[in-house]
Structures are given as structure tokens and as C-alpha cells.
Motif scaffolding. Structure first.
Motif, PDB file in Angstrom:
ATOM      1  N   UNK A 242       0.793  -1.107  -0.146  1.00 10.46           N
ATOM      2  CA  UNK A 242      -0.050  -0.022  -0.018  1.00 10.46           C
ATOM      3  C   UNK A 242       0.911   1.213  -0.289  1.00 10.46           C
ATOM      4  N   UNK A 251      -4.558   2.977  -5.068  1.00  7.70           N
ATOM      5  CA  UNK A 251      -5.180   2.434  -3.768  1.00  7.70           C
ATOM      6  C   UNK A 251      -5.410   0.944  -4.106  1.00  7.70           C
ATOM      7  N   UNK A 252      -5.037   0.133  -3.113  1.00 10.69           N
ATOM      8  CA  UNK A 252      -5.066  -1.094  -3.121  1.00 10.69           C
ATOM      9  C   UNK A 252      -6.091  -1.751  -2.023  1.00 10.69           C
ATOM     10  N   UNK A 253      -6.794  -2.924  -2.414  1.00  4.25           N
ATOM     11  CA  UNK A 253      -7.561  -3.510  -1.349  1.00  4.25           C
ATOM     12  C   UNK A 253      -6.872  -4.375  -0.470  1.00  4.25           C
ATOM     13  N   UNK A 254      -6.006  -3.699   0.402  1.00  4.55           N
ATOM     14  CA  UNK A 254      -4.993  -4.600   1.146  1.00  4.55           C
ATOM     15  C   UNK A 254      -4.871  -3.742   2.805  1.00  4.55           C
ATOM     16  N   UNK A 255      -4.941  -4.849   3.705  1.00  3.67           N
ATOM     17  CA  UNK A 255      -4.611  -4.215   5.032  1.00  3.67           C
ATOM     18  C   UNK A 255      -3.349  -5.068   5.324  1.00  3.67           C
ATOM     19  N   UNK A 256      -2.494  -4.533   6.257  1.00  2.00           N
ATOM     20  CA  UNK A 256      -1.047  -4.954   6.626  1.00  2.00           C
ATOM     21  C   UNK A 256      -1.325  -5.331   7.899  1.00  2.00           C
ATOM     22  N   UNK A 344      -8.962  -9.042   0.593  1.00  2.00           N
ATOM     23  CA  UNK A 344     -10.389  -9.335   0.878  1.00  2.00           C
ATOM     24  C   UNK A 344     -10.766 -10.861   0.823  1.00  2.00           C
ATOM     25  N   UNK A 397      -6.123  -7.017 -10.485  1.00  6.14           N
ATOM     26  CA  UNK A 397      -6.710  -5.915  -9.646  1.00  6.14           C
ATOM     27  C   UNK A 397      -7.965  -5.541 -10.091  1.00  6.14           C
ATOM     28  N   UNK A 400     -11.635  -7.012  -8.205  1.00  2.00           N
ATOM     29  CA  UNK A 400     -12.269  -6.187  -6.903  1.00  2.00           C
ATOM     30  C   UNK A 400     -13.324  -5.102  -7.856  1.00  2.00           C
TER      31      UNK A 400
ATOM     32  N   UNK B  40     -16.027  -0.740  -5.920  1.00  2.00           N
ATOM     33  CA  UNK B  40     -14.877  -1.237  -5.549  1.00  2.00           C
ATOM     34  C   UNK B  40     -14.139  -0.381  -4.655  1.00  2.00           C
ATOM     35  N   UNK B  41     -14.227   0.661  -4.702  1.00  3.12           N
ATOM     36  CA  UNK B  41     -13.404   1.580  -3.874  1.00  3.12           C
ATOM     37  C   UNK B  41     -14.014   1.686  -2.491  1.00  3.12           C
ATOM     38  N   UNK B  44     -13.633  -2.486  -0.861  1.00  2.89           N
ATOM     39  CA  UNK B  44     -12.403  -3.094  -0.790  1.00  2.89           C
ATOM     40  C   UNK B  44     -11.320  -2.419  -0.548  1.00  2.89           C
ATOM     41  N   UNK B  45     -11.123  -1.029  -1.152  1.00  2.02           N
ATOM     42  CA  UNK B  45      -9.871  -0.335  -1.186  1.00  2.02           C
ATOM     43  C   UNK B  45      -9.660   0.242   0.007  1.00  2.02           C
ATOM     44  N   UNK B  46      -8.587   0.414   0.533  1.00  3.62           N
ATOM     45  CA  UNK B  46      -8.225   0.863   1.747  1.00  3.62           C
ATOM     46  C   UNK B  46      -7.024   1.738   1.921  1.00  3.62           C
ATOM     47  N   UNK B  47      -6.821   2.615   2.700  1.00  2.00           N
ATOM     48  CA  UNK B  47      -5.657   3.427   2.988  1.00  2.00           C
ATOM     49  C   UNK B  47      -4.515   2.894   3.415  1.00  2.00           C
ATOM     50  N   UNK B  48      -4.707   1.940   4.454  1.00  3.61           N
ATOM     51  CA  UNK B  48      -3.561   1.018   5.033  1.00  3.61           C
ATOM     52  C   UNK B  48      -2.267   1.947   5.654  1.00  3.61           C
TER      53      UNK B  48
END
Lengths: 416, 93
Positions: A242, A251-256, A344, A397, A400, B40-41, B44-48
Motif C-alpha cells: 500500500x 489504492x489497493x484492497x490491502x490491510x497490513x 479481502x 486488480x 475487485x 470497489x473503492x 474493498x480499497x483501503x488506505x492502510x
């Protein structure tokens, strides 16, 4: 490159092992490359190796902010398997396992692959039915998988507590005999040596601080060692995807999240396969040195701190000693954390991006090590041809946006 | 383990709380007007964020109330909590 063999070992033994050449160079970055790979973990090094070996693209740099293999490549529990539910996952994870099977020979570097079998336990009727469905789907994709009865499990793993009196008794298991473990550092080092031999520059202690673009196309990267121009940039930075995406306005659909692992003090051989339980949540194997290698679940909260919470380890140990009462008096020697990118749908992203010439390989969550060669192989294809290979097309990508998710939470085996 | 300062109950162990992820992701007011990319934003999309990150927690084994916390995701230093609709700390990114 000097080939490693019994003869080179003998020759170097005669000179006191003082004359081994360095396995790879440490060049300063050139001003410009055809392809820059950001991230010198297993996946990034594999990508560089396959770019050179399969696509003839050797004017490549791997830029690593620390040392190669020092992130999640060196922090995982080294488990390899390909028993995933969906066709898309089976294709890429099985490709990876097949590459692993020939990797020591291909790289002339012993990655110590040990196909000792991976056992996934079932603890209730629902688990058994789900496992049966899963094993059929896996076999349908041509991947080996079989179901074991409690008696067969006890024969394979005598140390396990097969008693029906457990809070979560073991009612069955699926076994992938071709699954197992490998030496994680050796995978990174083997790919690094192979890539370097084909002309790839591996630049350590070089952090990428920006991704330069012009007219919707990537032009290079800013680094702590100065700007580097590149025709194409592949980002393979597990945990920090991210952060790199933000540099390119994506922006990515990712949590770290932090993910922890630990090893016990070394003991005599007691466990000769990998045992995993999704339900009580434990996965354990025994290293060649005799240590039990144990993996925990992720911490619930977002973090980049490479350390996790004590209560997660506590829960992990509870499950371990319930399944293996024999381990209850062992002491832990070390525990550590890495940062994993969770998606997700618990499936990775190997994809082109809205920026031309910029590619992302991320979101492997808790299970990236097993995919290292397959991921690099498919990502190299994606970069070289500017289009995904059929085995990673579904991991783009835009899934999503289209909604074509690949839900592998059940196969991930780590709660997240 | 984090020590979380519930704005209603005071400092408690992290194990008393449930995590709700990134804060301030508001459900679109006109969902039928959204494109697939906008959906989608939202979904699913996250600031992280790497740094000061605004997230939401629920005191599941306490007062049961949701609140926001701004926590540094690199240092894990004590997060500053706030209540929804009240005074809330500033985050990065």
C-alpha cells in the motif's frame, strides 16, 4: 558462476574454504534499466531470475531496502503445498510446487526441499464434510490429496493426541504428500545467485522512495541512492504494497497485519510431517535442527511494526499443547513477526495497474512462501509481455471491480 | 498487546476489544448512482496508512460501544481515542 558440486566442495575443502567466490555481486545501481524490481525477497528475486532465464531480459535491477530475503522470506514457517480449493488457485500454487520440485537442480543451489507431507486436521462433522468437498475439488484439478482416518493419522504422527476426549477431537485429516518444507533463505539466495549470473543487478540497502511517471506511464523510481530510470517497474514488497501504491497514486484492497512465528528448543526427531489445523489454529513442523517451527495467526489490527501481541502466541500454544501434550514442557527459543498484506478474498494480486509499465505483485497474505517460484514465474511473464499469463490472469486488480473474487479463506489455514 | 484507552471506560487490555478497521468509510448516500469502480473503492480499497492511522474499535467485553482511535501503525505508541461525532484526533493520509 562457479558451479556447486561435490568436486567444487572437495577442491575448496583442500584450500580451507578460503577461496569460494561470492555468490552474487553487490553493484551500485546503474542510471537506467529495462526493468526495475522493487523488493528483494523471494518473489522479487524469482521474478528477476525468470525475466532473465525465460524471457531474455537481463538488464534488470532488484532494489532492496534492507538485505535480500530479510523480510517475510526469512520470517515464514517454510511450508509448501498446493491444496487450494478453486481452479485459479490450484493452477498457480501447483505450478509453484512443480517449480519447487526441480528448483535445486535448476538453480544449482540446494533449497533443501523436503516433501514430508502436509496434514490438515478436521475436528467436527462440518470440517469432515468440507474437507471431503475440498479433497475432491483438489483431486479434480490433478493435485494430490487424500483423506486419512484417525487411525491412519495416529500411525503417521504418533505424537498427536488422537483421544476422543479432546475439546476438539481429531476426526480425520487431508494429506498432501507432495507438500512439505524448504529452506527459506536458500530459496532467496538460490534465485539471487541465478539472477546475478544472468546479469541482474541486486542492489541492497537501496530504498525506493518514489515512483516517477510521465503521461500515465512509469519512467523509473527515486531511491536513497538516487534516481533510477526504468522502462518497467515491478513492485513486490510484501507488507508494504500500500505504501508503494500510494507513491504511484494507486489504492489497493490491502490491510497490513503482523503475523508471528516461533521456534522451540531443539529436540530429537518427533514430527516428520507438517501438521496444520484451521479450526483450533496451529501449524507446526520440525526443522532439520530439531526445533519445532510454529506459526501463529495474525493480529487483528493494522500494523507495520514487525511484531505481534503476546496473547496471540498464548492462544497458539494452547492449541499446540492440546494436540501434542508431549510438547507442553518445551521452551520457546525465539518468536518474531512479519507484516503480511491481506486481501479481502485471501488471494494474491499479480497484475498490471492503471499506470502503464507498472506492475504489482502483492496480497499473498499469510501464505506467500509456498508460491515463491510460481509467483516470480507468472509475474516475469506479466512484465515481459505486458499481459498476464493464463495462470495469473484471474489474480488481477480489476477483480475487485468486476466482483470475480477468488475466496480462499478456507485454504489459507491461518485465520484472517 | 495494546493498552487501549476506551473513551467511556478508561484503559483496558486489547483482548477486551474488537477491531473494526479503517474509520470514516461512509456508506454511499446514493448507491444506485455509483459506478463499479466507485463500489470497489468503497467495499474493498483501503488506505492502510503507515503512520498515524484512524481506525475504529468496539469495547466488546466492556461497555459495548464503538469509538475511534488514532494509532501509529509503526510504533504502536498509545493511541488517542475519540468518540463518533465528538472531538477526534487527526490522522496521516
Amino acid at each position: 558462476m562457479q558451479r556447486y558440486s561435490i568436486f567444487s566442495l572437495a577442491r575448496n575443502a583442500l584450500t580451507g574454504h578460503r577461496n569460494w567466490p561470492q555468490a552474487w555481486r553487490s553493484p551500485a545501481p546503474k542510471p537506467e534499466y529495462d526493468v526495475v524490481i522493487v523488493g528483494g525477497g523471494g518473489h522479487g528475486l524469482a521474478t528477476a531470475y525468470y525475466l532473465a532465464a525465460e524471457h531474455g531480459i537481463s538488464n534488470v535491477a532488484v532494489l532492496e531496502k534492507g538485505w535480500i530475503g530479510g523480510g517475510n522470506t526469512g520470517r515464514n514457517t517454510t511450508i509448501i503445498r498446493s491444496n487450494y480449493l478453486w481452479d485459479e488457485s490450484a493452477a498457480i500454487y501447483e505450478k509453484s510446487l512443480q517449480l519447487y520440485e526441480g528448483l535445486s537442480r535448476e538453480l544449482n543451489f540446494n533449497i533443501m526441499l523436503s516433501q514430508r507431507g502436509v496434514l490438515n486436521l478436521a475436528h467436527n462433522e462440518h470440517d469432515l464434510k468440507e474437507m471431503s468437498r475440498r479433497v475432491r475439488a483438489i483431486r479434480g484439478n490433478g493435485v494430490d490429496s487424500e483423506i486419512l482416518s484417525p487411525a491412519e493419522i495416529e500411525k503417521l504422527v504418533p505424537a498427536i493426541n488422537i483421544s476422543r476426549d479432546l475439546r476438539y477431537p481429531i476426526l480425520g485429516a487431508s494429506l498432501q504428500r507432495r507438500g512439505g518444507v524448504a529452506r527459506h533463505d536458500a530459496v532467496a539466495w538460490g534465485f539471487a545467485r541465478g539472477a546475478d549470473d544472468r546479469g541482474v543487478d541486486i542492489v541492497q540497502n537501496c530504498e525506493v522512495t518514489g515512483i516517477t511517471r510521465q503521461g500515465g506511464r512509469v519512467t523509473g523510481v527515486e531511491t536513497t541512492l538516487g534516481p533510477v530510470k526504468a522502462g518497467k517497474v515491478g513492485v513486490v514488497v510484501a507488507g508494504h504494497a500500500s505504501v508503494l501504491a500510494e507513491m504511484a497514486g494507486l489504492r489497493l484492497p490491502i490491510d497490513s497485519h503482523p503475523l508471528q512465528a516461533m521456534v522451540s528448543e531443539p529436540i530429537k526427531p518427533v514430527l516428520d510431517c507438517v501438521v496444520m489445523s484451521n479450526a483450533v489454529h496451529v501449524y507446526v513442523s520440525q526443522s532439520d535442527k530439531g526445533e519445532l517451527v510454529i506459526g501463529a495467526g495474525i493480529d487483528s489490527f493494522n500494523s507495520y511494526a514487525q511484531r505481534g501481541s503476546w496473547h496471540v502466541i498464548e492462544g497458539q500454544m494452547g492449541a499446540l499443547v492440546e494436540l501434542f501434550p508431549i510438547f507442553s514442557r518445551l521452551r520457546l527459543m525465539r518468536s518474531w513477526g512479519g507484516i503480511v498484506d491481506t486481501c479481502p478474498d485471501a488471494s494474491p494480486i499479480l497484475s498490471k495497474t492503471p499506470v502503464d509499465g507498472l506492475y504489482f505483485n502483492c496480497g499473498w497474505g499469510t501464505g506467500g512462501f509456498k508460491a515463491t517460484p510460481g509467483s516470480g514465474w507468472a509475474f516475469a511473464h506479466t512484465i515481459a509481455r505486458d499481459e498476464p499469463h493464463p495462470i495469473n490472469a484471474a489474480f488481477s486488480l480489476d477483480r475487485f471491480t468486476t466482483g470475480a473474487l477468488i475466496d480462499e479463506h478456507g485454504a489459507a489455514a491461518v485465520a484472517h | 498487546m495494546l493498552l487501549i484507552h476506551c473513551p467511556y471506560c478508561g484503559p483496558r487490555d486489547e483482548t477486551e476489544f474488537g477491531y473494526g478497521g479503517e474509520a470514516d468509510i461512509a456508506r454511499p448516500l446514493e448507491p444506485e448512482a455509483l459506478s463499479d469502480a466507485e463500489w470497489a473503492d468503497y467495499v474493498f480499497m483501503r488506505t492502510n496508512t503507515r503512520g498515524r492511522f484512524k481506525e475504529q474499535w468496539v469495547h466488546s467485553h466492556g461497555c459495548g460501544r464503538w469509538f475511534t482511535m488514532v494509532r501509529n501503525t509503526v510504533t504502536h505508541e498509545r493511541g488517542e481515542t475519540g468518540v463518533f461525532g465528538g472531538v477526534e484526533p487527526e490522522a496521516d493520509g
